[in-house]
Design an enzyme around this catalytic site. Structure first.
Site, short mmCIF file in Angstrom:
data_model
loop_
_atom_site.label_atom_id
_atom_site.label_comp_id
_atom_site.label_asym_id
_atom_site.label_seq_id
_atom_site.Cartn_x
_atom_site.Cartn_y
_atom_site.Cartn_z
N ASP A 9 -31.45 -26.41 27.41
CA ASP A 9 -31.99 -25.06 27.63
C ASP A 9 -32.27 -24.89 29.13
OD1 ASP A 9 -33.79 -22.82 25.75
OD2 ASP A 9 -34.12 -22.92 27.91
N ASP A 107 -28.58 -18.98 27.32
CA ASP A 107 -29.04 -20.11 28.14
C ASP A 107 -29.27 -21.41 27.37
OD1 ASP A 107 -31.62 -19.79 27.00
OD2 ASP A 107 -32.55 -20.38 28.89
N GLU A 108 -28.71 -21.53 26.16
CA GLU A 108 -28.91 -22.80 25.45
C GLU A 108 -27.69 -23.20 24.62
OE1 GLU A 108 -31.95 -22.55 22.37
OE2 GLU A 108 -31.82 -20.38 22.49
N1 DCP Z 1 -35.14 -13.29 27.64
C1 DCP Z 1 -35.45 -11.93 27.59
N2 DCP Z 1 -36.51 -11.50 26.84
C2 DCP Z 1 -37.26 -12.39 26.12
C3 DCP Z 1 -36.94 -13.77 26.16
C4 DCP Z 1 -35.88 -14.19 26.94
O1 DCP Z 1 -34.77 -11.13 28.24
N3 DCP Z 1 -38.30 -11.96 25.40
C5 DCP Z 1 -34.02 -13.74 28.50
C6 DCP Z 1 -34.52 -14.13 29.85
C7 DCP Z 1 -34.50 -15.62 29.86
C8 DCP Z 1 -33.38 -15.96 28.91
O2 DCP Z 1 -33.38 -14.89 27.95
O3 DCP Z 1 -34.27 -16.13 31.17
C9 DCP Z 1 -33.54 -17.29 28.22
O4 DCP Z 1 -34.70 -17.28 27.40
P1 DCP Z 1 -35.67 -18.54 27.28
O5 DCP Z 1 -36.56 -18.26 26.13
O6 DCP Z 1 -34.90 -19.81 27.30
O7 DCP Z 1 -36.58 -18.41 28.59
P2 DCP Z 1 -36.32 -18.94 30.05
O8 DCP Z 1 -35.03 -19.65 30.20
O9 DCP Z 1 -36.53 -17.79 31.00
O10 DCP Z 1 -37.54 -19.93 30.29
P3 DCP Z 1 -37.73 -21.43 29.75
O11 DCP Z 1 -37.79 -22.29 30.97
O12 DCP Z 1 -39.02 -21.41 29.01
O13 DCP Z 1 -36.55 -21.75 28.88
MG MG Z 2 -34.49 -21.15 28.88
#
Ligand code: DCP
Ligand code: MG
Length: 358
Positions: A9, A107-108
């Site tokens: 992730d 992203d995963e």
């Molecule tokens: N995303 C979004 N709205 C949300 C959750 C996520 O637009 N409510 C988008 C932005 C994030 C991406 O999806 O960058 C990936 O979601 P993640 O839950 O993996 O969150 P992040 O990668 O940003 O943070 P983490 O380091 O916790 O994985």
């Molecule tokens: Mg993420």
């Protein structure tokens, strides 16, 4: 058959891409989302980097709240095309380290690496190499979880973030899940969490000890699955296809509106924005859905399905408006509207599934 599964992730993904594009952002709180408009902005936070999280900013939080928590932050509008491209490039790097590869979202991804390494220790070393390679080539950091199944791997990638590696071997599964909050388990959202909490079930350990029959009485088959998850059980395979579940867009109005004309115009604009994605990727849909949020945040969804697949823009527009109609002219103002098509498949001309499109 023992398996070694990896879940990768990306860390603070959209914000990480923005940091990479703007080295001057480094170390500062970066918030990707709607325009905060000095605290008056009305959309939400998509994500934020880890410095911003120290101020309490989180994904899906109203942008006005983020502004209150962190007025000194750098606020950027999302650039989805760029994130999609970076995601594609990273997935290409990651997938070659696997026997089987399954992208789960932008992203995963899951990797079955059973044939690539001889044990969990080697898998941990492979994870370190993958993290380094993604960082060197794409300047984005990721966290990796390794386990005997997909459930454990996914929970493990979330365990140590950012840039963490967590390895959970077969013998450690129960111990690992027992400490987690039930909310971490896939499918358990705030409502289910609240019901479980009432029953005195807060951790994986509590859930593992709970009576399965009681859980099934309350939650149906999911009660059974919940209990299985608490024991770390997951037989599902890493499957190669990346299935697109739905395509759509939503928008928060600058000011709450009750004028049907303005709402219908917004519907047309949203559809004009995402319809080219369907055409470009040769995707057909069977279902059109709408989401409406009133000024008090009360949210409704409606959907209509058709017998046949189509990619006709006018059908989306007509159906979206039909579905929206009952929510209009009732003396309530609308804050947000979203349109989505689902029940997707690829059109005839293309017979192999096109991966990495969303
Ligand atoms: N995303 C979004 N709205 C949300 C959750 C996520 O637009 N409510 C988008 C932005 C994030 C991406 O999806 O960058 C990936 O979601 P993640 O839950 O993996 O969150 P992040 O990668 O940003 O943070 P983490 O380091 O916790 O994985
Ligand atoms: Mg993420």
């Amino acid at each position: 058959m023992d398996r070694i599964i990896m879940h990768i992730d990306l860390d603070a993904f959209y914000a990480a891409v923005e940091e990479r594009e703007h080295p001057e952002f480094k170390g500062k709180p970066v918030i990707v989302g709607a325009d905060p408009k000095n605290g008056e902005g009305r959309g939400v936070v998509a994500t934020c980097n880890y410095p911003a999280r120290e101020f309490g900013v989180r994904s899906a939080m109203p942008i006005s709240k983020a502004w209150k928590l962190c007025p000194q932050g750098i606020y950027v509008r999302p650039n989805f095309e760029l994130y999609a491209k970076v995601s594609y490039d990273i997935m290409m790097i990651i997938r070659k380290h696997s026997d089987k590869f399954q992208q789960l979202s932008i992203d995963e991804a899951f990797l079955n690496v059973t044939g690539k390494v001889k044990d969990f220790e080697e898998a941990g070393k492979l994870a370190e190499r993958i993290k380094q390679e993604v960082l060197d080539k794409e300047k984005v950091s990721c966290s990796i979880g390794i386990g005997p199944n997909k459930l454990i791997a996914k929970l493990a990638s979330d365990y140590k973030k950012p840039y963490g590696t967590t390895v959970v071997k077969l013998d450690d599964i129960k111990q690992f899940v027992s400490k987690l909050n039930v909310r971490k388990l896939p499918g358990i959202g705030p409502r289910t969490e609240a019901v479980l909490s009432e029953m005195g079930i807060k951790t994986g350990e509590d859930l593992a000890k709970a009576d399965v029959k009681t859980l099934v009485d309350i939650f149906g088959v999911f009660g059974y699955r919940m209990h299985e998850m608490a024991l770390g059980i997951d037989e599902s395979e890493v499957t190669e296809e990346y299935e697109i579940k739905s395509i759509g867009r939503e928008t928060t109005f600058e000011e709450d509106v009750d004028n049907p004309e303005i709402i219908f115009q917004a519907i047309d604009e949203l559809i004009d924005k995402f319809h080219p994605e369907l055409v470009d990727s040769n995707i057909l849909f069977k279902t059109v859905g709408i989401k409406i949020r009133y000024e008090n945040f009360e949210t409704h969804t409606r959907a209509k399905s058709f017998e046949l697949y189509t990619n006709d823009k006018e059908i989306i527009k007509r159906t979206a408006k039909q579905l929206t109609q009952p929510f209009l002219n009732i003396g309530r103002k609308i804050r947000l509207i979203g349109i989505r098509v689902s029940g997707l498949k690829f059109g005839e001309k293309q017979n192999t599934l096109q991966k990495y499109t969303f």
